[in-house]
Design a protein around this motif. Structure first.
Motif, PDB file in Angstrom:
ATOM      1  N   ARG A 270       0.844  -1.197   0.000  1.00 53.72           N
ATOM      2  CA  ARG A 270       0.000   0.000   0.000  1.00 53.72           C
ATOM      3  C   ARG A 270       0.879   1.246   0.000  1.00 53.72           C
ATOM      4  NH1 ARG A 270      -5.244   0.566   1.651  1.00 53.72           N
ATOM      5  NH2 ARG A 270      -5.167  -1.538   2.555  1.00 53.72           N
ATOM      6  N   PRO A 271       0.757   2.112  -1.024  1.00 55.06           N
ATOM      7  CA  PRO A 271       1.541   3.354  -1.009  1.00 55.06           C
ATOM      8  C   PRO A 271       1.192   4.193   0.206  1.00 55.06           C
ATOM      9  CG  PRO A 271       0.512   2.971  -3.153  1.00 55.06           C
ATOM     10  CD  PRO A 271      -0.101   1.991  -2.214  1.00 55.06           C
ATOM     11  N   ASP A 272       2.202   4.867   0.797  1.00 53.69           N
ATOM     12  CA  ASP A 272       1.899   5.735   1.937  1.00 53.69           C
ATOM     13  C   ASP A 272       1.189   6.998   1.446  1.00 53.69           C
ATOM     14  OD1 ASP A 272       3.855   7.495   0.935  1.00 53.69           O
ATOM     15  OD2 ASP A 272       5.422   6.640   2.198  1.00 53.69           O
ATOM     16  N   ALA A 273       0.795   7.831   2.388  1.00 51.04           N
ATOM     17  CA  ALA A 273      -0.033   9.000   2.057  1.00 51.04           C
ATOM     18  C   ALA A 273       0.690   9.948   1.095  1.00 51.04           C
ATOM     19  CB  ALA A 273      -0.429   9.736   3.335  1.00 51.04           C
ATOM     20  N   ILE A 274       1.988  10.164   1.328  1.00 53.18           N
ATOM     21  CA  ILE A 274       2.728  11.093   0.469  1.00 53.18           C
ATOM     22  C   ILE A 274       2.877  10.515  -0.937  1.00 53.18           C
ATOM     23  CG2 ILE A 274       4.926  12.291   0.138  1.00 53.18           C
ATOM     24  CD1 ILE A 274       5.242  12.413   3.137  1.00 53.18           C
ATOM     25  N   ALA A 275       3.146   9.198  -1.031  1.00 49.73           N
ATOM     26  CA  ALA A 275       3.259   8.565  -2.347  1.00 49.73           C
ATOM     27  C   ALA A 275       1.928   8.604  -3.084  1.00 49.73           C
ATOM     28  CB  ALA A 275       3.735   7.127  -2.195  1.00 49.73           C
ATOM     29  N   LEU A 276       0.830   8.375  -2.360  1.00 50.08           N
ATOM     30  CA  LEU A 276      -0.494   8.462  -2.985  1.00 50.08           C
ATOM     31  C   LEU A 276      -0.758   9.865  -3.517  1.00 50.08           C
ATOM     32  CD1 LEU A 276      -2.843   6.324  -0.695  1.00 50.08           C
ATOM     33  CD2 LEU A 276      -2.304   5.919  -3.108  1.00 50.08           C
ATOM     34  N   LEU A 277      -0.325  10.871  -2.750  1.00 47.07           N
ATOM     35  CA  LEU A 277      -0.465  12.258  -3.221  1.00 47.07           C
ATOM     36  C   LEU A 277       0.333  12.464  -4.497  1.00 47.07           C
ATOM     37  CD1 LEU A 277      -1.411  15.173  -2.849  1.00 47.07           C
ATOM     38  CD2 LEU A 277       0.580  15.553  -1.358  1.00 47.07           C
TER      39      LEU A 277
END
Length: 309
Positions: A270-277
Motif C-alpha cells: 500500500r503506497p503511503d499518504a505522500i506517495a499516494l499524493l
C-alpha cells in the motif's frame, strides 16, 4: 480493412467502440504488469522477457502471413523503424528489471510521466508549440514524481532510475510512432518491433544472475505475459485505427488505477499518504493535458448521435 458498411456508421459508434477496445488493452497491459511483478520474484527479468517477446514474435509472424505482408522495410523509414524497436525493447528491459525492487503502484506512476516527457520534448523533436498550461502540467507531474521518490523514502535508487529510463523510452516510442503514422503499416511496425525486442532480450541474457528452466506453472505465466503483451499492442492498434490516439489518452490512467489496486490487493503493498499524493498529482497533470481533447471528441460523438440520419 474497414468493412464497407462501417463507412455509414456515425462518429459516436466508432468512438464508443474505440473506447471499449482501448480499455480492454489497458486491462491486458495492467494484468501483464501484475504477472510480471510476481514472476520477477522467482526468475531474472531477461528470462521472462525472452519468453514474452518470443511469444509476441510468433504472433507477429502469424499476423504477417495472414495479412500477406512482406518484411521489407521502406528504405527512407528504416532507421526510424529500427529506433522504434530499440525504444520499446528498452521499455521492456528497464520496466521489468525495475519491478524486481519496486512496488507496482509507484513504479507505474513514475512510468506515467511519459506523456509529460512528450510535452517537454515536443518543441525540439516535433516542432510543436507548448503553452503555459502544458508547462504547468509538466512541472506538476515532475513534482508528483519527487513526492513518490522523495529523499528518505523506501524506493530504491536503481529501480527509480530504471523506471525513469522506461518512461523516457516510452515517450520517445510515441514520438517515433507519430512520425511513422501513415508511412509504415501497422503490421510492419508491430513485427519489426517484436523482432528487435527479442534480439535485445537475447543480448541481455548474460546480465541475468542465474538462468534456469522455469517450472510448468511459471512457464505458463510467462507465455501468458507474452500473449497479453501482443494482445494489448494489437488492441491499441485497433483502437487507433478508429479514432486518434490523443482522444483516448485519458483512458491511459485506468492502467494506473489498476496498478494501485493490484499493488494493494495482490501484493499487499500500500503506497503511503505522500506517495499516494504524488500518484494523484501525476494523474491530474496528465489528465489536464488530455481531457480538453477528450471533451472535444465526446462533444463530436454526441453531436453525431443526435444528428438526423
Amino acid at each position: 480493412m474497414t468493412p464497407p458498411l462501417a463507412i455509414d456508421r456515425p462518429v459516436h459508434v466508432f468512438w464508443l467502440q474505440a473506447c471499449g477496445i482501448f480499455l480492454c488493452a489497458m486491462l491486458a497491459l495492467a494484468t501483464l504488469d501484475m504477472l510480471a511483478k510476481d514472476l520477477v520474484t522467482r526468475h531474472p527479468a531477461p528470462a521472462i522477457n525472452l519468453v514474452r517477446y518470443g511469444v509476441v514474435l510468433l504472433m507477429a509472424v502469424v499476423l504477417m502471413r495472414v495479412r500477406r505482408t512482406a518484411w521489407h522495410m521502406p528504405v527512407k523509414r528504416r532507421r526510424t523503424l529500427l529506433w522504434r524497436g530499440v525504444m520499446l525493447g528498452t521499455v521492456g528491459l528497464a520496466f521489468m528489471q525495475a519491478l524486481h525492487t519496486m512496488p507496482l503502484a509507484e513504479a507505474t506512476a513514475i512510468y506515467f510521466l511519459s506523456p509529460l516527457i512528450i510535452v517537454a520534448l515536443s518543441p525540439w523533436l516535433l516542432g510543436e508549440q507548448v503553452h503555459q498550461r502544458q508547462v504547468a502540467a509538466v512541472v506538476a507531474g515532475f513534482a508528483g514524481m519527487l513526492l513518490i521518490v522523495r529523499p528518505g523514502g523506501a524506493l530504491p535508487l536503481a529501480g527509480t532510475v530504471l523506471m525513469l529510463i522506461a518512461a523516457g523510452a516510452y515517450a520517445m516510442l510515441q514520438i517515433i510512432t507519430r512520425r511513422l503514422a501513415g508511412k509504415v503499416s501497422m503490421e510492419l511496425q508491430f513485427s519489426w518491433t517484436a523482432l528487435i525486442c527479442t534480439a535485445m532480450t537475447i543480448l541481455s541474457l548474460p546480465s541475468a544472475d542465474h538462468l534456469s528452466w522455469p517450472g510448468v506453472n511459471d512457464l505458463a505465466l510467462m507465455v501468458l505475459v507474452g500473449l497479453l503483451s501482443g494482445l494489448g499492442q494489437y488492441l491499441l492498434i485497433k483502437a487507433f485505427q478508429k479514432v486518434s490516439a490523443s482522444s483516448l489518452a485519458p483512458f491511459n490512467y485506468f492502467h494506473l488505477l489498476l496498478a494501485v489496486v493490484f499493488s494493494v490487493l495482490v501484493f499487499g503493498q500500500r503506497p503511503d499518504a505522500i506517495a499516494l499524493l504524488g500518484i494523484a498529482v501525476i494523474a491530474c497533470a496528465g489528465l489536464a493535458l488530455t481531457l480538453p481533447i477528450f471533451r472535444n471528441q465526446l462533444a463530436a460523438a454526441l453531436a453525431s448521435r443526435q444528428a438526423p440520419r
